[in-house]
Design a protein around this motif. Structure first.
Motif, mmCIF file in Angstrom:
data_model
loop_
_atom_site.group_PDB
_atom_site.id
_atom_site.type_symbol
_atom_site.label_atom_id
_atom_site.label_comp_id
_atom_site.label_asym_id
_atom_site.label_seq_id
_atom_site.Cartn_x
_atom_site.Cartn_y
_atom_site.Cartn_z
ATOM 1 N N THR A 34 48.601 36.603 38.970
ATOM 2 C CA THR A 34 48.479 37.229 40.285
ATOM 3 C C THR A 34 47.007 37.581 40.456
ATOM 4 O OG1 THR A 34 48.855 39.441 39.436
ATOM 5 C CG2 THR A 34 50.803 38.222 40.164
ATOM 6 N N TYR A 35 46.643 37.882 41.687
ATOM 7 C CA TYR A 35 45.255 38.265 41.920
ATOM 8 C C TYR A 35 44.922 39.576 41.200
ATOM 9 C CZ TYR A 35 44.715 34.601 45.388
ATOM 10 O OH TYR A 35 44.622 33.390 46.003
ATOM 11 N N ALA A 36 45.889 40.452 41.096
ATOM 12 C CA ALA A 36 45.677 41.719 40.396
ATOM 13 C C ALA A 36 45.363 41.467 38.923
ATOM 14 C CB ALA A 36 46.895 42.614 40.539
ATOM 15 N N LYS A 37 46.116 40.556 38.293
ATOM 16 C CA LYS A 37 45.848 40.226 36.885
ATOM 17 C C LYS A 37 44.468 39.613 36.725
ATOM 18 C CE LYS A 37 50.567 39.305 35.288
ATOM 19 N NZ LYS A 37 51.462 38.269 34.758
ATOM 20 N N LEU A 38 44.080 38.747 37.649
ATOM 21 C CA LEU A 38 42.752 38.126 37.572
ATOM 22 C C LEU A 38 41.641 39.158 37.723
ATOM 23 C CD1 LEU A 38 43.169 34.787 39.547
ATOM 24 C CD2 LEU A 38 42.789 35.092 37.106
ATOM 25 N N ILE A 39 41.819 40.083 38.648
ATOM 26 C CA ILE A 39 40.810 41.122 38.848
ATOM 27 C C ILE A 39 40.685 41.987 37.599
ATOM 28 C CG2 ILE A 39 40.304 43.218 40.166
ATOM 29 C CD1 ILE A 39 41.486 41.771 42.617
ATOM 30 N N VAL A 40 41.797 42.388 37.032
ATOM 31 C CA VAL A 40 41.778 43.195 35.806
ATOM 32 C C VAL A 40 41.139 42.405 34.662
ATOM 33 C CG1 VAL A 40 43.253 44.266 34.043
ATOM 34 C CG2 VAL A 40 43.719 44.646 36.466
ATOM 35 N N PHE A 41 41.472 41.128 34.546
ATOM 36 C CA PHE A 41 40.904 40.292 33.488
ATOM 37 C C PHE A 41 39.377 40.198 33.629
ATOM 38 C CE2 PHE A 41 39.533 36.012 32.133
ATOM 39 C CZ PHE A 41 39.821 36.115 30.780
ATOM 40 N N PHE A 42 38.883 39.914 34.828
ATOM 41 C CA PHE A 42 37.441 39.777 35.013
ATOM 42 C C PHE A 42 36.712 41.106 34.854
ATOM 43 C CE2 PHE A 42 38.565 35.772 37.326
ATOM 44 C CZ PHE A 42 37.934 34.926 36.422
ATOM 45 N N ILE A 43 37.316 42.196 35.271
ATOM 46 C CA ILE A 43 36.691 43.507 35.061
ATOM 47 C C ILE A 43 36.633 43.830 33.577
ATOM 48 C CG2 ILE A 43 37.043 45.988 35.407
ATOM 49 C CD1 ILE A 43 37.979 45.332 38.245
ATOM 50 N N THR A 44 37.693 43.501 32.834
ATOM 51 C CA THR A 44 37.692 43.726 31.389
ATOM 52 C C THR A 44 36.610 42.896 30.705
ATOM 53 O OG1 THR A 44 40.074 44.123 31.471
ATOM 54 C CG2 THR A 44 39.122 43.670 29.308
ATOM 55 N N ILE A 45 36.487 41.646 31.074
ATOM 56 C CA ILE A 45 35.441 40.783 30.505
ATOM 57 C C ILE A 45 34.061 41.336 30.838
ATOM 58 C CG2 ILE A 45 34.402 38.473 30.635
ATOM 59 C CD1 ILE A 45 36.945 38.547 29.000
ATOM 60 N N LEU A 46 33.884 41.795 32.081
ATOM 61 C CA LEU A 46 32.614 42.362 32.494
ATOM 62 C C LEU A 46 32.256 43.606 31.688
ATOM 63 C CD1 LEU A 46 30.290 42.209 34.599
ATOM 64 C CD2 LEU A 46 31.658 43.777 35.986
ATOM 65 N N ILE A 48 33.380 44.375 28.650
ATOM 66 C CA ILE A 48 33.116 43.970 27.268
ATOM 67 C C ILE A 48 31.723 43.373 27.138
ATOM 68 C CG2 ILE A 48 33.778 42.316 25.465
ATOM 69 C CD1 ILE A 48 36.695 42.808 26.298
ATOM 70 N N LEU A 49 31.355 42.503 28.062
ATOM 71 C CA LEU A 49 30.011 41.914 28.013
ATOM 72 C C LEU A 49 28.926 42.958 28.227
ATOM 73 C CD1 LEU A 49 30.539 38.533 29.896
ATOM 74 C CD2 LEU A 49 30.223 38.900 27.443
ATOM 75 N N SER A 50 29.185 43.926 29.094
ATOM 76 C CA SER A 50 28.217 45.005 29.304
ATOM 77 C C SER A 50 28.041 45.832 28.043
ATOM 78 C CB SER A 50 28.664 45.910 30.453
ATOM 79 O OG SER A 50 28.734 45.199 31.636
ATOM 80 N N LEU A 51 29.138 46.168 27.382
ATOM 81 C CA LEU A 51 29.056 46.952 26.152
ATOM 82 C C LEU A 51 28.302 46.192 25.061
ATOM 83 C CD1 LEU A 51 32.609 48.556 25.998
ATOM 84 C CD2 LEU A 51 30.440 49.682 26.533
ATOM 85 N N ILE A 52 28.570 44.898 24.941
ATOM 86 C CA ILE A 52 27.867 44.082 23.945
ATOM 87 C C ILE A 52 26.376 44.019 24.261
ATOM 88 C CG2 ILE A 52 27.599 41.724 23.065
ATOM 89 C CD1 ILE A 52 30.648 41.459 23.285
ATOM 90 N N SER A 53 26.041 43.844 25.526
ATOM 91 C CA SER A 53 24.621 43.762 25.880
ATOM 92 C C SER A 53 23.926 45.103 25.670
ATOM 93 C CB SER A 53 24.450 43.285 27.316
ATOM 94 O OG SER A 53 24.982 44.223 28.213
ATOM 95 N N PHE A 54 24.576 46.222 25.992
ATOM 96 C CA PHE A 54 23.974 47.529 25.729
ATOM 97 C C PHE A 54 23.799 47.762 24.240
ATOM 98 C CE2 PHE A 54 25.633 48.984 29.995
ATOM 99 C CZ PHE A 54 24.377 48.995 30.579
ATOM 100 N N TYR A 55 24.760 47.343 23.443
ATOM 101 C CA TYR A 55 24.646 47.478 21.987
ATOM 102 C C TYR A 55 23.460 46.675 21.469
ATOM 103 C CZ TYR A 55 25.636 46.977 17.051
ATOM 104 O OH TYR A 55 25.524 46.964 15.695
#
Length: 121
Positions: A34-46, A48-55
């Motif tokens: 669903t679009y809701a699942k896709l939005i949650v998935f992309f926000i989660t990836i975003l 995670i990538l932000s946390l890795i880049s800050f680290y």
């Protein structure tokens, strides 16, 4: 109210993602989305990538570009090179004394005698 219904229906609208084999079109995997699942998935990836880049920025890059760390590394190298220069200077002085004594012996100006310093080598 109508706006909430259309947004809710858009978010819960289901669709299927099918991954097929290119040769025989056999289904490899299917995903019900669903679009809701896709939005949650992309926000989660975003996130995670932000946390890795800050680290990475806080650990590796700050270590590499921190002036204090660079100064500490330079000071270590200076101390190591200073110790090498001191030991080389001592070695040169010792060899100069040896050559001077050897020349005196060859000239015959001093009698040959064993030195405690020369027997240490």
């Amino acid at each position: 109210m109508k706006y909430k219904k259309t947004l809710y229906s858009w978010l819960t609208n289901r669709f299927i993602l099918i991954i097929r084999n290119e040769e025989n079109f056999a289904e490899k995997r299917t995903f019900s989305l669903t679009y809701a699942k896709l939005i949650v998935f992309f926000i989660t990836i975003l996130i995670i990538l932000s946390l890795i880049s800050f680290y990475i920025m806080n650990t590796l890059l700050s270590y590499l570009y921190n002036p204090k760390e660079i100064e500490l590394e330079a000071n270590k190298k200076i101390m190591m090179l200073s110790a090498k220069v001191d030991s080389l200077a001592l070695e040169v002085n010792r060899k100069d004394k040896y050559i001077h004594r050897f020349k005196e012996i060859l000239d015959g100006s001093t009698p040959m005698k064993l030195d405690s310093e020369s027997t240490k080598r």
